[in-house]
Design a protein around this motif. Structure first.
Motif, PDB file in Angstrom:
ATOM      1  N   LEU A 180       0.826  -1.217   0.000  1.00 18.09           N
ATOM      2  CA  LEU A 180       0.000   0.000   0.000  1.00 18.09           C
ATOM      3  C   LEU A 180       0.860   1.267   0.000  1.00 18.09           C
ATOM      4  N   ILE A 181       2.102   1.142   0.461  1.00 19.03           N
ATOM      5  CA  ILE A 181       3.049   2.259   0.340  1.00 19.03           C
ATOM      6  C   ILE A 181       4.400   1.704  -0.128  1.00 19.03           C
ATOM      7  N   GLY A 182       5.170   2.560  -0.766  1.00 15.81           N
ATOM      8  CA  GLY A 182       6.489   2.155  -1.271  1.00 15.81           C
ATOM      9  C   GLY A 182       7.189   3.373  -1.843  1.00 15.81           C
ATOM     10  N   GLU A 183       8.194   3.110  -2.652  1.00 20.38           N
ATOM     11  CA  GLU A 183       8.966   4.218  -3.221  1.00 20.38           C
ATOM     12  C   GLU A 183       8.273   4.759  -4.467  1.00 20.38           C
ATOM     13  N   LEU A 184       8.222   6.092  -4.605  1.00 19.79           N
ATOM     14  CA  LEU A 184       7.593   6.717  -5.777  1.00 19.79           C
ATOM     15  C   LEU A 184       8.610   7.613  -6.477  1.00 19.79           C
ATOM     16  N   PRO A 185       9.524   7.011  -7.246  1.00 21.55           N
ATOM     17  CA  PRO A 185      10.542   7.861  -7.872  1.00 21.55           C
ATOM     18  C   PRO A 185       9.926   8.798  -8.907  1.00 21.55           C
ATOM     19  N   LEU A 186      10.442  10.023  -8.941  1.00 14.77           N
ATOM     20  CA  LEU A 186       9.983  11.007  -9.933  1.00 14.77           C
ATOM     21  C   LEU A 186      10.753  10.761 -11.234  1.00 14.77           C
ATOM     22  N   GLY A 187      10.061  10.500 -12.318  1.00 13.78           N
ATOM     23  CA  GLY A 187      10.735  10.321 -13.610  1.00 13.78           C
ATOM     24  C   GLY A 187      11.594   9.065 -13.640  1.00 13.78           C
ATOM     25  N   VAL A 188      12.710   9.143 -14.345  1.00 12.72           N
ATOM     26  CA  VAL A 188      13.589   7.970 -14.470  1.00 12.72           C
ATOM     27  C   VAL A 188      14.318   7.771 -13.132  1.00 12.72           C
ATOM     28  N   PRO A 189      14.188   6.583 -12.542  1.00 16.38           N
ATOM     29  CA  PRO A 189      14.811   6.396 -11.217  1.00 16.38           C
ATOM     30  C   PRO A 189      16.334   6.444 -11.284  1.00 16.38           C
ATOM     31  N   ASN A 190      16.937   7.031 -10.254  1.00 15.25           N
ATOM     32  CA  ASN A 190      18.400   7.028 -10.128  1.00 15.25           C
ATOM     33  C   ASN A 190      18.857   5.769  -9.411  1.00 15.25           C
ATOM     34  N   ASN A 191      18.012   5.274  -8.533  1.00 15.01           N
ATOM     35  CA  ASN A 191      18.428   4.183  -7.651  1.00 15.01           C
ATOM     36  C   ASN A 191      18.195   2.819  -8.275  1.00 15.01           C
ATOM     37  N   LEU A 192      19.003   1.868  -7.813  1.00 19.28           N
ATOM     38  CA  LEU A 192      19.041   0.553  -8.444  1.00 19.28           C
ATOM     39  C   LEU A 192      17.695  -0.192  -8.388  1.00 19.28           C
ATOM     40  N   ILE A 193      17.097  -0.303  -7.215  1.00 15.72           N
ATOM     41  CA  ILE A 193      15.921  -1.186  -7.098  1.00 15.72           C
ATOM     42  C   ILE A 193      14.714  -0.682  -7.903  1.00 15.72           C
ATOM     43  N   PRO A 194      14.355   0.623  -7.787  1.00 18.42           N
ATOM     44  CA  PRO A 194      13.238   1.069  -8.643  1.00 18.42           C
ATOM     45  C   PRO A 194      13.535   0.930 -10.127  1.00 18.42           C
ATOM     46  N   PHE A 195      14.809   1.077 -10.498  1.00 19.82           N
ATOM     47  CA  PHE A 195      15.138   0.903 -11.921  1.00 19.82           C
ATOM     48  C   PHE A 195      14.934  -0.557 -12.325  1.00 19.82           C
ATOM     49  N   ILE A 196      15.317  -1.473 -11.432  1.00 21.30           N
ATOM     50  CA  ILE A 196      15.133  -2.902 -11.723  1.00 21.30           C
ATOM     51  C   ILE A 196      13.637  -3.229 -11.836  1.00 21.30           C
ATOM     52  N   THR A 197      12.839  -2.781 -10.878  1.00 24.72           N
ATOM     53  CA  THR A 197      11.410  -3.163 -10.914  1.00 24.72           C
ATOM     54  C   THR A 197      10.708  -2.527 -12.113  1.00 24.72           C
TER      55      THR A 197
END
Ligand code: UFG
Length: 340
Positions: free
Chosen positions: A190-207
């Protein structure tokens, strides 16, 4: 219920900390300016906890706004200060914005806390203050290095502002928590990371890559002096990190001194390479991830992971969730984003 103010409480770590505070019998009061978060996060917290909480939209550089929050709530026992700009690359392009936001908000908050006789503070610092350490794992006495970015420098300066305020004898009991790499999401998705635009961080980029939103992950360098050549970090589940904040508040409540400051690492004590993260993710998702080896990213360090002894001895807290659990939670969270 004791009230704890969470600045940046709609953000990634702040929202999970709100949940952890509720679970331990505290009442979070959330402040956020939505500069890097969304109002829907508040609904997520409410749904998970099934409890009401106060929310104030505003900026921590605004003293009148913070005074209003303290006066409206009357008895805020302590503050967890997350509100800050956090993109390393952006900080290089907009240093003044980063110095202003991150430092001015802390100074304003400390003044208002002093005015309101609120003396407990947990500050959101980062292992970035160690740079590339000469010896691993890093303990809290590992020397700090020259910051690689204005963002990293703001964390170092903010720690020093807090330490100097305590040295001056102000009624302030504060702990700077130096986070390693926070990843994952609440298991409810129900909550998690919400990167703005292209993610900088590894995990959101992977998902996002696995979800088909990005073509492939670029692995930044495989020529490091690590067993598989890719860089190593200490990835900590965001709920573990959230619980570390609750343990820190509980510790500060018991501390007898009236002026007190300390720094504590918050990591798992274990490092994983980028390739190990990719492999673990493939096992969790059951699919191959599309990736390519690229050049190193400028400013990246080779390897960092925490010595996590102090958090255990001082706070009685240690990370209990695995990397796979974090990746599983992050992947389910990504699934809910797709369907929104
Ligand atoms: N990486 C890739 N490809 C990507 C993104 C990241 O290979 O698309 C690699 C990076 O090179 C690094 C690792 O994955 O080796 C982790 O990178 P992140 O961007 O997820 O995290 P960082 O360790 O660079 O940065 C994090 C926080 C910062 C903080 C820093 C402290 O995001 O806010 O840790 O070391 F300052």
């Amino acid at each position: 219920m004791k009230k704890i103010l969470i600045t940046g409480g709609a953000g990634f770590i702040g929202s999970h900390t709100a949940v952890a505070l509720f679970e331990s019998g505290y009442l979070p009061v959330i402040v956020d300016n939505f500069s890097n978060s969304e109002a829907t996060v508040l609904k997520g917290i409410q749904k998970i906890c099934d409890k009401e909480f106060s929310f104030y939209e505003g900026d921590c550089t605004d003293a009148d706004f913070l005074q209003h929050v303290f006066k409206s709530e009357e008895n805020i026992e302590g503050v967890i200060h997350f509100a800050a700009s956090k993109a390393v690359g952006e900080s290089v392009e907009k240093p003044l914005e980063y110095y202003y936001n991150n430092i001015q908000s802390l100074i304003t908050l400390l003044n208002v806390m002093n005015d309101q006789r609120c003396s407990l503070l947990v500050f959101s610092s980062s292992c970035t203050v160690y740079g590339q350490p000469d010896k691993l794992p890093v303990t809290e006495v590992t020397p700090k290095k020259q910051a690689e970015s204005p963002y990293g420098n703001t964390k170092r300066i903010c720690e020093e502002i807090i330490e100097d305020t305590v040295k001056s004898g102000a009624l302030l009991k504060a702990i700077n928590l130096r986070y390693f790499n926070p990843v994952g999401a609440h298991p409810s998705a129900l909550i998690g990371e919400l990167p703005l635009g292209v993610p900088n961080n590894l995990i959101p980029f992977i998902t996002q890559t696995a979800a088909g939103m990005r073509e492939k992950l670029m692995v930044f360098g495989d020529d490091y002096s690590t067993p598989d050549g890719t860089a190593i970090r200490d990835y900590i589940h965001v709920m573990d990190l959230a619980e570390a904040h609750v343990a820190t508040i509980a510790f500060l409540e018991k501390t007898a001194e009236t002026s007190y400051s300390d720094v504590i690492n918050v990591g798992t004590g274990h490092g994983n390479s980028v390739m190990e993260v990719i492999q673990a993710f493939e096992e969790v998702s059951g699919d191959k991830l599309s990736y390519q080896i690229g050049p190193r990213r400028s400013g990246d360090i080779e390897m960092v992971y925490a010595n996590a002894d102090k958090s255990q001895s001082v706070l009685g807290w240690k990370a209990k969730r695995s990397l796979k659990e974090a990746l599983d939670d992050a992947w389910r969270w990504q699934g809910t984003l797709k369907s929104k």
